[in-house]
Design an enzyme around this catalytic site. Structure first.
Site, PDB file in Angstrom:
ATOM      1  N   ILE A   1       0.878  -1.167   0.000  1.00 57.46           N
ATOM      2  CA  ILE A   1       0.000   0.000   0.000  1.00 57.46           C
ATOM      3  C   ILE A   1       0.915   1.215   0.000  1.00 57.46           C
ATOM      4  O   ILE A   1       1.829   1.324   0.821  1.00 57.46           O
ATOM      5  CB  ILE A   1      -0.959   0.000   1.217  1.00 57.46           C
ATOM      6  CG1 ILE A   1      -1.820   1.278   1.233  1.00 57.46           C
ATOM      7  CG2 ILE A   1      -0.235  -0.180   2.532  1.00 57.46           C
ATOM      8  CD1 ILE A   1      -2.889   1.284   2.325  1.00 57.46           C
ATOM      9  N   SER A   2       0.719   2.117  -0.936  1.00 61.47           N
ATOM     10  CA  SER A   2       1.589   3.282  -1.066  1.00 61.47           C
ATOM     11  C   SER A   2       1.496   4.179   0.163  1.00 61.47           C
ATOM     12  O   SER A   2       0.493   4.185   0.878  1.00 61.47           O
ATOM     13  CB  SER A   2       1.213   4.091  -2.311  1.00 61.47           C
ATOM     14  OG  SER A   2       1.487   3.375  -3.488  1.00 61.47           O
TER      15      SER A   2
END
Length: 222
Positions: free
Chosen positions: A68-69
């Site tokens: 997840i960025s």
């Protein structure tokens, strides 16, 4: 419907507010984007063991070798896609659904979001999560993102959440006139890029140095 990891639900609003304040200090200026990120509970999109770190400005691992960025990357890419509000985002294509956090943020700023994920089990989990949160303007597709979604027509915005050496022509053909594509480009050195579809053709601008997982062809069913 109430959905939360045990032990952090009561602090999530406060930590989201702090996250938004930090993003503003880091240069994210679009208040529409900041409001969307302040609304979406990021801790519901990470593994339970990492939920206490959900609002730190770091990328976190999810399943199947994906991440997840970081909040800053999500804010930066979403802000670039909106282009100061000048880009009317009725319909967005996202390539790389992942855990669905970026997808959920996009759903707050656009009328419709189409999102493609190549890993079937990951998409199944994300579909359930988005449904539990009552986000209904997202259309999820298990497919190879390299070809886009031509059957859905043209898109006002296209976002790719994995790095690619060059954008395929088939994706450019799905970007509406006046639309914008945001994506990481490169190999060992990667840069955040935008492509604008103008009356004079496609205009590419290279921006920040970044680090993303690579885009891969094909699909995984289990």
């Amino acid at each position: 419907m109430s959905v939360r990891h045990s032990g952090i639900g009561m602090t999530s609003l406060r930590t989201r507010v702090r996250m938004v304040e930090r993003l503003r200090e880091q240069g994210i200026k679009d208040e529409v984007v900041l409001a969307a990120m302040g609304f979406i509970p990021r801790h519901l999109f990470v593994e339970a063991a990492l939920a206490s770190r959900a609002y730190e400005d770091v990328a976190l691992p999810i399943n199947y070798g994906q991440t997840i960025s970081s909040p800053w990357i999500v804010g930066r890419m979403t802000e670039l896609l909106r282009n100061g509000g000048s880009n009317s985002l009725r319909k967005i294509l996202e390539i790389g659904t992942g855990c669905g956090y970026q997808t959920a943020v996009l759903a707050k700023i656009a009328s419709e979001v189409y999102s493609i994920e190549r890993i079937g089990p990951l998409l199944t989990r994300t579909r359930i999560r988005l449904r539990e949160l009552g986000i209904l303007n997202i259309h999820l597709k298990h497919a190879d993102g390299m070809r886009g979604l031509p059957e859905a027509g043209l898109f006002d915005g296209i976002m790719m959440t994995a790095v690619i050496p060059e954008i395929p022509e088939t994706l450019l053909e799905q970007l509406a006139m006046g639309g914008r594509m945001v994506f990481p480009k490169g190999n060992r050195k990667q840069y955040l890029c935008v492509i604008d579809h103008t009356t004079e053709g496609f205009v590419e601008t290279i921006l920040d140095e970044v680090m993303f997982v690579p885009i891969l062809p094909g699909t995984i069913n289990r």
